[in-house]
Design a protein around this motif. Structure first.
Motif, PDB file in Angstrom:
ATOM      1  N   LEU A 152       6.250   9.488  -1.230  1.00 50.80           N
ATOM      2  CA  LEU A 152       5.313   8.390  -1.377  1.00 50.80           C
ATOM      3  C   LEU A 152       5.989   7.144  -0.810  1.00 50.80           C
ATOM      4  O   LEU A 152       7.023   6.696  -1.329  1.00 50.80           O
ATOM      5  CB  LEU A 152       4.947   8.191  -2.846  1.00 50.80           C
TER       6      LEU A 152
ATOM      7  N   ARG B 140       6.013   3.108   0.346  1.00 48.31           N
ATOM      8  CA  ARG B 140       5.432   1.813  -0.010  1.00 48.31           C
ATOM      9  C   ARG B 140       5.593   0.888   1.195  1.00 48.31           C
ATOM     10  O   ARG B 140       6.713   0.625   1.641  1.00 48.31           O
ATOM     11  CB  ARG B 140       6.110   1.214  -1.242  1.00 48.31           C
TER      12      ARG B 140
ATOM     13  N   PRO C 157      -7.938   8.363  -2.301  1.00 54.59           N
ATOM     14  CA  PRO C 157      -7.330   7.846  -1.081  1.00 54.59           C
ATOM     15  C   PRO C 157      -7.962   8.467   0.163  1.00 54.59           C
ATOM     16  O   PRO C 157      -8.490   9.578   0.137  1.00 54.59           O
ATOM     17  CB  PRO C 157      -5.866   8.279  -1.175  1.00 54.59           C
TER      18      PRO C 157
ATOM     19  N   VAL D 265      -3.320   9.416   2.343  1.00 53.18           N
ATOM     20  CA  VAL D 265      -2.587  10.676   2.220  1.00 53.18           C
ATOM     21  C   VAL D 265      -2.548  11.309   3.597  1.00 53.18           C
ATOM     22  O   VAL D 265      -3.587  11.465   4.249  1.00 53.18           O
ATOM     23  CB  VAL D 265      -3.259  11.639   1.216  1.00 53.18           C
TER      24      VAL D 265
ATOM     25  N   SER E 109       0.526   9.625  -6.852  1.00 54.62           N
ATOM     26  CA  SER E 109      -0.203   9.768  -5.584  1.00 54.62           C
ATOM     27  C   SER E 109      -1.666   9.324  -5.697  1.00 54.62           C
ATOM     28  O   SER E 109      -2.288   8.985  -4.696  1.00 54.62           O
ATOM     29  CB  SER E 109      -0.131  11.210  -5.072  1.00 54.62           C
TER      30      SER E 109
ATOM     31  N   ASP F 122       0.835  -1.207   0.000  1.00 55.23           N
ATOM     32  CA  ASP F 122       0.000   0.000   0.000  1.00 55.23           C
ATOM     33  C   ASP F 122       0.869   1.256   0.000  1.00 55.23           C
ATOM     34  O   ASP F 122       1.956   1.287   0.583  1.00 55.23           O
ATOM     35  CB  ASP F 122      -0.922   0.032   1.223  1.00 55.23           C
ATOM     36  N   GLY F 123       0.364   2.284  -0.652  1.00 55.96           N
ATOM     37  CA  GLY F 123       1.067   3.551  -0.729  1.00 55.96           C
ATOM     38  C   GLY F 123       0.539   4.550   0.266  1.00 55.96           C
ATOM     39  O   GLY F 123      -0.666   4.647   0.500  1.00 55.96           O
ATOM     40  N   VAL F 124       1.473   5.308   0.862  1.00 58.56           N
ATOM     41  CA  VAL F 124       1.140   6.383   1.790  1.00 58.56           C
ATOM     42  C   VAL F 124       1.864   7.625   1.315  1.00 58.56           C
ATOM     43  O   VAL F 124       3.098   7.664   1.289  1.00 58.56           O
ATOM     44  CB  VAL F 124       1.572   6.051   3.236  1.00 58.56           C
ATOM     45  N   LEU F 125       1.114   8.642   0.928  1.00 59.71           N
ATOM     46  CA  LEU F 125       1.705   9.914   0.534  1.00 59.71           C
ATOM     47  C   LEU F 125       1.759  10.816   1.754  1.00 59.71           C
ATOM     48  O   LEU F 125       0.728  11.097   2.365  1.00 59.71           O
ATOM     49  CB  LEU F 125       0.872  10.581  -0.563  1.00 59.71           C
TER      50      LEU F 125
ATOM     51  N   SER G 259      -2.324   6.006  -4.129  1.00 58.69           N
ATOM     52  CA  SER G 259      -2.089   5.870  -2.691  1.00 58.69           C
ATOM     53  C   SER G 259      -3.335   5.353  -2.000  1.00 58.69           C
ATOM     54  O   SER G 259      -4.461   5.611  -2.424  1.00 58.69           O
ATOM     55  CB  SER G 259      -1.734   7.219  -2.062  1.00 58.69           C
TER      56      SER G 259
END
Length: 129
Positions: A122, A124, A37, A109, A103, A22-25, A106
């Motif tokens: 960003l 991961r 997101p 955020v 983004s 999972d992505g976190v900006l 994501s």
């Protein structure tokens, strides 16, 4: 009541829902926030909380296997660039417009109050085992 770590209930809950890949900006106050997101907006005043404070707090609780930042951070914001290179020796760089595009994928955020340019990364998520 929690006695340590991230106390913001919205952020703590959102972090608990993240999984591998999972992505976190983590972004400054000026970064466009994409539709889609989940957003936890921590911005209170210009500079509060800072990008560094939020990144440090998140890294104390998240497993991160990779990170991407804007190429422009190296020239425009040496403090943020130093923070990112210290924590992410294999940091990937892309043009800022590409980071904005990335983004959109994501899962979360986290908007800071940072008021210096290109203080965005960003992350991961990885796994702890």
């Amino acid at each position: 009541m929690k006695k340590a770590g991230i106390l913001n209930r919205h952020l703590a809950g959102a972090l608990a829902e993240l999984g591998h890949g999972d992505g976190v900006l983590v972004c400054d106050a000026g970064m466009p926030v994409p539709d889609g997101p989940r957003v936890v907006d921590l911005a209170f005043r210009a500079g509060v909380p800072s990008f560094a404070e939020v990144v440090e707090g998140l890294l104390a609780e998240l497993v991160v296997e990779g990170a991407t930042a804007a190429t422009e951070v190296r020239d425009a914001n040496p403090a943020a660039a130093a923070l990112l290179s210290r924590h992410f020796p294999d940091l990937a760089y892309v043009p800022h417009d590409d980071l904005k595009h990335l983004s959109h994928r994501s899962r979360l955020v986290v908007r800071t109050g940072e008021a210096r340019p290109y203080a965005n990364v960003l992350l991961r998520c990885g796994v702890f085992f």
